[in-house]
Design a protein around this motif. Structure first.
Motif, PDB file in Angstrom:
ATOM      1  N   LEU A   1     -14.374  -6.341 -10.706  1.00  0.00           N
ATOM      2  CA  LEU A   1     -14.008  -5.002 -11.150  1.00  0.00           C
ATOM      3  C   LEU A   1     -15.191  -4.316 -11.828  1.00  0.00           C
ATOM      4  CD1 LEU A   1     -10.501  -5.754 -12.684  1.00  0.00           C
ATOM      5  CD2 LEU A   1     -10.984  -4.620 -10.509  1.00  0.00           C
ATOM      6  N   SER A   2     -15.436  -3.073 -11.457  1.00  0.00           N
ATOM      7  CA  SER A   2     -16.544  -2.331 -12.054  1.00  0.00           C
ATOM      8  C   SER A   2     -16.234  -1.940 -13.498  1.00  0.00           C
ATOM      9  CB  SER A   2     -16.882  -1.096 -11.220  1.00  0.00           C
ATOM     10  OG  SER A   2     -15.768  -0.234 -11.138  1.00  0.00           O
TER      11      SER A   2
ATOM     12  N   SER B   1       0.822  -1.201   0.000  1.00  0.00           N
ATOM     13  CA  SER B   1       0.000   0.000   0.000  1.00  0.00           C
ATOM     14  C   SER B   1       0.859   1.256   0.000  1.00  0.00           C
ATOM     15  CB  SER B   1      -0.890   0.018   1.251  1.00  0.00           C
ATOM     16  OG  SER B   1      -1.702   1.163   1.267  1.00  0.00           O
TER      17      SER B   1
ATOM     18  N   TRP C   1      -3.307  -3.485  -1.853  1.00  0.00           N
ATOM     19  CA  TRP C   1      -3.519  -4.768  -2.520  1.00  0.00           C
ATOM     20  C   TRP C   1      -3.196  -5.866  -1.500  1.00  0.00           C
ATOM     21  CZ3 TRP C   1      -5.455  -5.467  -7.370  1.00  0.00           C
ATOM     22  CH2 TRP C   1      -5.444  -6.761  -7.874  1.00  0.00           C
TER      23      TRP C   1
ATOM     24  N   PHE D   1      -4.325   3.461  -2.041  1.00  0.00           N
ATOM     25  CA  PHE D   1      -4.508   2.117  -2.564  1.00  0.00           C
ATOM     26  C   PHE D   1      -3.839   1.053  -1.697  1.00  0.00           C
ATOM     27  CE2 PHE D   1      -3.040  -1.356  -5.334  1.00  0.00           C
ATOM     28  CZ  PHE D   1      -4.240  -1.728  -5.927  1.00  0.00           C
TER      29      PHE D   1
ATOM     30  N   GLN E   1      -8.963   4.773  -0.923  1.00  0.00           N
ATOM     31  CA  GLN E   1      -9.964   4.884  -1.978  1.00  0.00           C
ATOM     32  C   GLN E   1     -10.203   3.556  -2.703  1.00  0.00           C
ATOM     33  OE1 GLN E   1      -8.764   8.037  -4.599  1.00  0.00           O
ATOM     34  NE2 GLN E   1      -8.799   9.562  -2.970  1.00  0.00           N
ATOM     35  N   ARG E   2      -9.195   2.710  -2.743  1.00  0.00           N
ATOM     36  CA  ARG E   2      -9.332   1.474  -3.507  1.00  0.00           C
ATOM     37  C   ARG E   2      -8.525   0.351  -2.851  1.00  0.00           C
ATOM     38  NH1 ARG E   2     -10.592   0.539  -9.296  1.00  0.00           N
ATOM     39  NH2 ARG E   2     -11.040   2.748  -9.181  1.00  0.00           N
ATOM     40  N   TRP E   3      -9.154  -0.800  -2.795  1.00  0.00           N
ATOM     41  CA  TRP E   3      -8.510  -2.032  -2.345  1.00  0.00           C
ATOM     42  C   TRP E   3      -8.557  -3.017  -3.513  1.00  0.00           C
ATOM     43  CZ3 TRP E   3      -6.860  -3.428   2.690  1.00  0.00           C
ATOM     44  CH2 TRP E   3      -7.132  -2.501   3.696  1.00  0.00           C
ATOM     45  N   GLY E   4      -7.582  -3.905  -3.580  1.00  0.00           N
ATOM     46  CA  GLY E   4      -7.604  -4.921  -4.614  1.00  0.00           C
ATOM     47  C   GLY E   4      -7.067  -6.237  -4.095  1.00  0.00           C
TER      48      GLY E   4
END
Length: 133
Positions: free
Chosen positions: A122-123, A61, A68, A66, A101-104
């Motif tokens: 995934l959108s 991170s 992962w 973000f 804001q984003r996790w993966g």
């Protein structure tokens, strides 16, 4: 007693390497050096019962935007007891990973677990690119 810790000095590197390189579907053949380097440069979570490591996960991170999640596992003989949910809860609630804001993550077989924590397909997969070696 179950404990989840981010103290890297407690990690059983041989256990982690053995699981990843021999038992996981995603890291077969990963070298000890690669495992050591990945741990060195990640926020790591060890799962312990009575001081013995039974699970692991790591997060990469920037701690602002973000993160992962990678290399998540609970040893076979300890599965089915909710430990992976507790591990994910510890990761998602870690103080340094709040307000991202984003996790993966990637998974072949644990969609149900991760969906419980808000993960979905995934959108806009058309926006994602990769180099796979």
């Amino acid at each position: 007693m179950l404990e989840i810790s981010t103290d890297k000095t407690r990690l059983d590197i041989e256990l982690i390497h053995n699981y990843l390189s021999n038992e996981s579907y995603w890291a077969k053949g990963r070298t000890m050096e690669t495992v050591r380097r990945s741990i060195e440069h990640s926020l790591c979570f060890g799962v312990y019962i009575d001081g013995q490591q039974i699970g692991f996960a790591r997060v990469i991170s920037d701690y602002a935007i973000f993160a992962w999640i990678l290399d998540v596992f609970i040893l076979e003989k300890h599965r089915g007891k909710g430990y992976s949910k507790l591990l994910m809860k510890a990761i998602m609630s870690h103080e340094e990973l709040q307000n991202l804001q984003r996790w993966g993550l990637g998974t072949d077989d644990a969609h149900g677990l991760y969906a419980q924590f808000g993960f979905a397909a995934l959108s806009k997969p058309q926006n994602m690119m990769e180099i796979k070696r």
